[in-house]
Scaffold this active site. Structure first.
Site, PDB file in Angstrom:
ATOM      1  N   TYR A   1       1.859   8.918  -2.236  1.00 33.96           N
ATOM      2  CA  TYR A   1       0.136   8.676  -1.887  1.00 33.96           C
ATOM      3  C   TYR A   1      -0.279  10.326  -1.398  1.00 33.96           C
ATOM      4  O   TYR A   1      -1.309  10.763  -1.082  1.00 33.96           O
ATOM      5  CB  TYR A   1       0.319   7.990  -0.235  1.00 33.96           C
ATOM      6  CG  TYR A   1       0.905   7.031   0.077  1.00 33.96           C
ATOM      7  CD1 TYR A   1      -0.431   5.668  -1.214  1.00 33.96           C
ATOM      8  CD2 TYR A   1       2.058   6.567  -0.224  1.00 33.96           C
ATOM      9  CE1 TYR A   1      -0.349   4.550  -1.191  1.00 33.96           C
ATOM     10  CE2 TYR A   1       2.168   5.057  -0.708  1.00 33.96           C
ATOM     11  CZ  TYR A   1       0.842   4.449  -1.793  1.00 33.96           C
ATOM     12  OH  TYR A   1       0.842   2.868  -1.849  1.00 33.96           O
TER      13      TYR A   1
ATOM     14  N   HIS B   1      -7.177   9.198   1.886  1.00 39.26           N
ATOM     15  CA  HIS B   1      -6.689   8.367   2.904  1.00 39.26           C
ATOM     16  C   HIS B   1      -5.137   9.022   3.837  1.00 39.26           C
ATOM     17  O   HIS B   1      -5.166   8.769   4.340  1.00 39.26           O
ATOM     18  CB  HIS B   1      -5.949   6.805   2.106  1.00 39.26           C
ATOM     19  CG  HIS B   1      -6.456   5.460   2.830  1.00 39.26           C
ATOM     20  ND1 HIS B   1      -7.381   6.061   4.016  1.00 39.26           N
ATOM     21  CD2 HIS B   1      -5.868   4.778   3.580  1.00 39.26           C
ATOM     22  CE1 HIS B   1      -8.218   4.872   4.786  1.00 39.26           C
ATOM     23  NE2 HIS B   1      -6.741   4.166   4.192  1.00 39.26           N
TER      24      HIS B   1
ATOM     25  N   TYR C   1       2.761   3.032   7.108  1.00 42.93           N
ATOM     26  CA  TYR C   1       1.227   2.461   6.314  1.00 42.93           C
ATOM     27  C   TYR C   1       0.544   2.504   6.976  1.00 42.93           C
ATOM     28  O   TYR C   1       0.639   1.837   8.266  1.00 42.93           O
ATOM     29  CB  TYR C   1       2.020   1.223   5.516  1.00 42.93           C
ATOM     30  CG  TYR C   1       3.061   1.361   4.571  1.00 42.93           C
ATOM     31  CD1 TYR C   1       2.478   2.691   3.103  1.00 42.93           C
ATOM     32  CD2 TYR C   1       4.349   1.180   3.825  1.00 42.93           C
ATOM     33  CE1 TYR C   1       3.582   3.067   2.327  1.00 42.93           C
ATOM     34  CE2 TYR C   1       5.203   1.654   3.042  1.00 42.93           C
ATOM     35  CZ  TYR C   1       4.364   2.322   2.058  1.00 42.93           C
ATOM     36  OH  TYR C   1       5.415   2.940   1.099  1.00 42.93           O
TER      37      TYR C   1
ATOM     38  N   ASN D   1      -2.076   0.139   7.356  1.00 44.48           N
ATOM     39  CA  ASN D   1      -2.362  -0.830   8.252  1.00 44.48           C
ATOM     40  C   ASN D   1      -1.937  -0.982   9.669  1.00 44.48           C
ATOM     41  O   ASN D   1      -2.449  -2.173  10.705  1.00 44.48           O
ATOM     42  CB  ASN D   1      -2.125  -2.037   7.815  1.00 44.48           C
ATOM     43  CG  ASN D   1      -3.346  -2.080   6.160  1.00 44.48           C
ATOM     44  OD1 ASN D   1      -4.646  -0.862   6.421  1.00 44.48           O
ATOM     45  ND2 ASN D   1      -3.129  -2.668   5.266  1.00 44.48           N
TER      46      ASN D   1
ATOM     47  N   ASP E   1      -9.946   9.654   8.282  1.00 44.42           N
ATOM     48  CA  ASP E   1     -10.966  10.258   6.669  1.00 44.42           C
ATOM     49  C   ASP E   1     -12.001   9.220   6.954  1.00 44.42           C
ATOM     50  O   ASP E   1     -11.685   7.507   7.874  1.00 44.42           O
ATOM     51  CB  ASP E   1     -10.057   9.809   5.941  1.00 44.42           C
ATOM     52  CG  ASP E   1      -9.452   8.128   5.330  1.00 44.42           C
ATOM     53  OD1 ASP E   1      -9.731   7.593   4.738  1.00 44.42           O
ATOM     54  OD2 ASP E   1      -7.929   8.247   6.019  1.00 44.42           O
TER      55      ASP E   1
ATOM     56  N   ASN F   1      -9.098   1.286   8.776  1.00 43.45           N
ATOM     57  CA  ASN F   1      -7.903  -0.260   8.748  1.00 43.45           C
ATOM     58  C   ASN F   1      -6.721   0.795   9.708  1.00 43.45           C
ATOM     59  O   ASN F   1      -6.024   0.202  10.699  1.00 43.45           O
ATOM     60  CB  ASN F   1      -7.073  -0.316   7.901  1.00 43.45           C
ATOM     61  CG  ASN F   1      -8.278  -2.162   6.828  1.00 43.45           C
ATOM     62  OD1 ASN F   1      -8.877  -2.010   7.191  1.00 43.45           O
ATOM     63  ND2 ASN F   1      -8.041  -2.014   5.437  1.00 43.45           N
TER      64      ASN F   1
END
Length: 208
Positions: free
Chosen positions: A14, A19, A64, A66, A91, A112
């Site tokens: 990532y 994100h 993560y 969420n 972001d 999220n």
């Protein structure tokens, strides 16, 4: 104590994605302040520095995106940090690429991570720094867009955005959110670009 949270997803796969611009900002801040964000606590990684009489904690949730609220609420409760001393960097597809906006409060929008934080805190009234990543092309899936990497043509704008966000953090901690909004939100991108090229060194690099 002030708590500065950058949002993103843990894992090298990532790194450099849209994100993860919140993580990128914290990486720049930690390097600038000479600290490491490595202490494991409350579902996240933290690092602390002191400046101008303030104690500032930088935090990256490791849950993560969420479930970012688990880390934020855990740290807020454990250290008894007042809501007005929380600042979340993330972001935002509703802002143009490279734009930076500071707000005192607001909804989660489509994000999220912010939705999780608001749910766990039970209150949306906390400061945040939004970094614009633009919207995907019509017909493109949002998840693929936010988990994609910036093209080289966008590197200068995003590197400048990280610098602006970091400046916003410094102003927020030392002088409050109102002044941070007044100084960061009204500046034009062209003015920021010229000033940062002459005044800043060690500019963060956005990964491919």
């Amino acid at each position: 104590m002030h708590l500065i949270v950058g949002l993103g997803n843990i894992g090298k796969e990532y790194d450099g994605t849209r994100h993860n611009i919140g993580f990128e900002t914290l990486d720049y801040l930690s390097d600038k302040k000479g600290i490491a964000i490595t202490k494991k606590e409350q579902h996240g990684l933290t690092g602390v520095y002191r400046e101008a009489g303030h104690k500032i904690m930088l935090a990256k949730p490791t849950t993560y995106m969420n479930n970012s609220g688990l880390c934020v609420a855990g740290l807020m409760n454990f250290y008894q940090i007042p809501l007005e001393n929380l600042l979340v960097i993330y972001d935002d597809i509703d802002l143009a690429i490279g734009d930076v906006r500071i707000r005192q409060r607001g909804s989660a929008g489509t994000h999220n991570g912010m939705r999780s934080i608001i749910q766990h805190l039970g209150n949306p009234d906390f400061p945040r720094i939004r970094i614009g990543i633009g919207r995907p092309r019509l017909g493109s899936e949002l998840v693929h867009y936010v988990l994609g990497r910036f093209p080289k043509s966008e590197f200068p704008a995003m590197e400048n955005a990280v610098l602006e966000a970091a400046k916003g953090v410094d102003i927020f901690v030392k002088q409050g959110v109102d002044l941070a909004m007044n100084q960061i939100n009204v500046r034009k991108k062209t003015e920021r670009s010229k000033e940062d090229k002459t005044k800043e060194s060690n500019v963060p690099e956005i990964s491919e």
